[in-house]
Design a protein around this motif. Structure first.
Motif, mmCIF file in Angstrom:
data_model
loop_
_atom_site.group_PDB
_atom_site.id
_atom_site.type_symbol
_atom_site.label_atom_id
_atom_site.label_comp_id
_atom_site.label_asym_id
_atom_site.label_seq_id
_atom_site.Cartn_x
_atom_site.Cartn_y
_atom_site.Cartn_z
ATOM 1 N N ALA A 160 -51.896 -3.567 -104.725
ATOM 2 C CA ALA A 160 -51.465 -2.413 -105.515
ATOM 3 C C ALA A 160 -52.358 -2.246 -106.737
ATOM 4 C CB ALA A 160 -50.007 -2.582 -105.945
ATOM 5 N N ALA A 161 -52.770 -3.365 -107.336
ATOM 6 C CA ALA A 161 -53.642 -3.306 -108.512
ATOM 7 C C ALA A 161 -54.985 -2.692 -108.149
ATOM 8 C CB ALA A 161 -53.837 -4.704 -109.091
ATOM 9 N N THR A 162 -55.526 -3.106 -107.007
ATOM 10 C CA THR A 162 -56.804 -2.562 -106.559
ATOM 11 C C THR A 162 -56.691 -1.068 -106.260
ATOM 12 O OG1 THR A 162 -57.439 -4.702 -105.601
ATOM 13 C CG2 THR A 162 -58.634 -2.750 -104.836
ATOM 14 N N ALA A 163 -55.581 -0.673 -105.633
ATOM 15 C CA ALA A 163 -55.355 0.748 -105.342
ATOM 16 C C ALA A 163 -55.266 1.550 -106.635
ATOM 17 C CB ALA A 163 -54.082 0.926 -104.521
ATOM 18 N N GLY A 164 -54.588 0.988 -107.642
ATOM 19 C CA GLY A 164 -54.494 1.661 -108.931
ATOM 20 C C GLY A 164 -55.838 1.783 -109.608
ATOM 21 N N LEU A 165 -56.641 0.734 -109.501
ATOM 22 C CA LEU A 165 -57.986 0.755 -110.078
ATOM 23 C C LEU A 165 -58.835 1.842 -109.427
ATOM 24 C CD1 LEU A 165 -60.275 -0.449 -111.797
ATOM 25 C CD2 LEU A 165 -60.615 -2.150 -109.987
ATOM 26 N N VAL A 166 -58.780 1.904 -108.090
ATOM 27 C CA VAL A 166 -59.557 2.908 -107.365
ATOM 28 C C VAL A 166 -59.074 4.318 -107.712
ATOM 29 C CG1 VAL A 166 -60.096 3.827 -105.079
ATOM 30 C CG2 VAL A 166 -60.124 1.365 -105.468
ATOM 31 N N CYS A 167 -57.752 4.499 -107.749
ATOM 32 C CA CYS A 167 -57.208 5.820 -108.094
ATOM 33 C C CYS A 167 -57.602 6.221 -109.508
ATOM 34 C CB CYS A 167 -55.682 5.807 -107.966
ATOM 35 S SG CYS A 167 -55.066 5.768 -106.276
ATOM 36 N N GLY A 168 -57.596 5.250 -110.431
ATOM 37 C CA GLY A 168 -57.994 5.544 -111.804
ATOM 38 C C GLY A 168 -59.442 5.982 -111.888
ATOM 39 N N ILE A 169 -60.305 5.296 -111.130
ATOM 40 C CA ILE A 169 -61.724 5.670 -111.115
ATOM 41 C C ILE A 169 -61.903 7.058 -110.509
ATOM 42 C CG2 ILE A 169 -63.976 5.110 -110.128
ATOM 43 C CD1 ILE A 169 -63.161 2.156 -110.300
ATOM 44 N N VAL A 170 -61.201 7.315 -109.397
ATOM 45 C CA VAL A 170 -61.297 8.628 -108.753
ATOM 46 C C VAL A 170 -60.811 9.725 -109.700
ATOM 47 C CG1 VAL A 170 -60.385 10.081 -106.891
ATOM 48 C CG2 VAL A 170 -61.094 7.733 -106.410
ATOM 49 N N GLY A 171 -59.693 9.473 -110.385
ATOM 50 C CA GLY A 171 -59.169 10.456 -111.330
ATOM 51 C C GLY A 171 -60.139 10.735 -112.461
#
Length: 227
Positions: free
Chosen positions: A198-209
């Protein structure tokens, strides 16, 4: 001085306290540095994550801790000390205070006895999940494996995922960059938890955003899109 200072009587073995402190420091990314003539632990450079500082000591059963944050003007250039309330950029400083208070609570956990009324802890690997933190504790001359509850950063993984998703959804708004940055910060901090996925998914989503926001700002500058 705006430091958060606590002295707590815990009366626990030195090796247990050292293990718990190292676990906290490792999971929250602290490094030992020289700052203004004092040896301190520091995490966060200030550009993305709030710069946090900490010193501690343990004598005669009393655990002493001082924690604070600082303003940052440029990378490595810090201003005055801040109180542990309010915000620094987009990050609430109170989260750091909550981390420390939760850590202090863990210092009061019960420890197994060695059969002679003594609590002794040795071994262990700082940075493991609480469920995987096994330490060898001699009882009656025979080493046994017991579990010591370590620092849990799983809440950061969840927060990172939520903030990252919101950052993508709101990337067309100025608030989008704030949520995206927070998704990146919490995603990084949740990497040492049991919810690393979940942390990795959040990191990726944050970068994409953040990237989407940057693209939209660029399009707005050249007049293609209005943000």
């Amino acid at each position: 001085m705006a430091r958060y200072i606590r002295d707590v009587q815990i009366n626990k073995p030195n090796d247990f306290v050292e293990y718990m402190v190292n676990d906290f420091l490792t999971k929250h990314g602290f490094k030992l540095v020289e700052f203004k003539g004092q040896t301190v632990y520091r995490a966060g450079g200030g550009m993305i994550e709030i710069p946090k500082f900490m010193v501690w000591s343990y004598q005669n059963g009393v655990f002493h801790i001082e924690a604070w944050t600082r303003n940052v003007w440029l990378p490595g250039v810090y201003g005055r000390e801040n109180a542990m309330t309010g915000f620094l950029a987009a990050v609430p400083k109170g989260i750091y205070k909550q981390d420390i208070e939760q850590f202090l609570g863990l210092l009061f956990q019960a420890l197994p006895s060695d059969g002679q009324g003594n609590n002794t802890v040795s071994g262990g690997q700082p940075g493991q999940d609480p469920a995987q933190t096994g330490d060898s504790i001699p009882q009656g001359g025979a080493p046994q494996t017991v579990y010591v509850q370590g620092v849990d950063t799983s809440r950061y993984a969840t927060m990172g995922l939520v903030m990252g998703i919101v950052g993508i959804v709101t990337s067309c708004l100025w608030a989008g960059i704030i949520f995206s940055v927070m998704g990146i910060i919490y995603g990084i901090k949740g990497q040492t938890s049991s919810k690393k996925g979940a942390a990795t998914a959040g990191l990726v989503c944050g970068i994409v955003g953040a990237v989407l926001f940057g693209v939209l700002v660029l399009l707005s500058i050249i007049g293609v899109f209005s943000i």
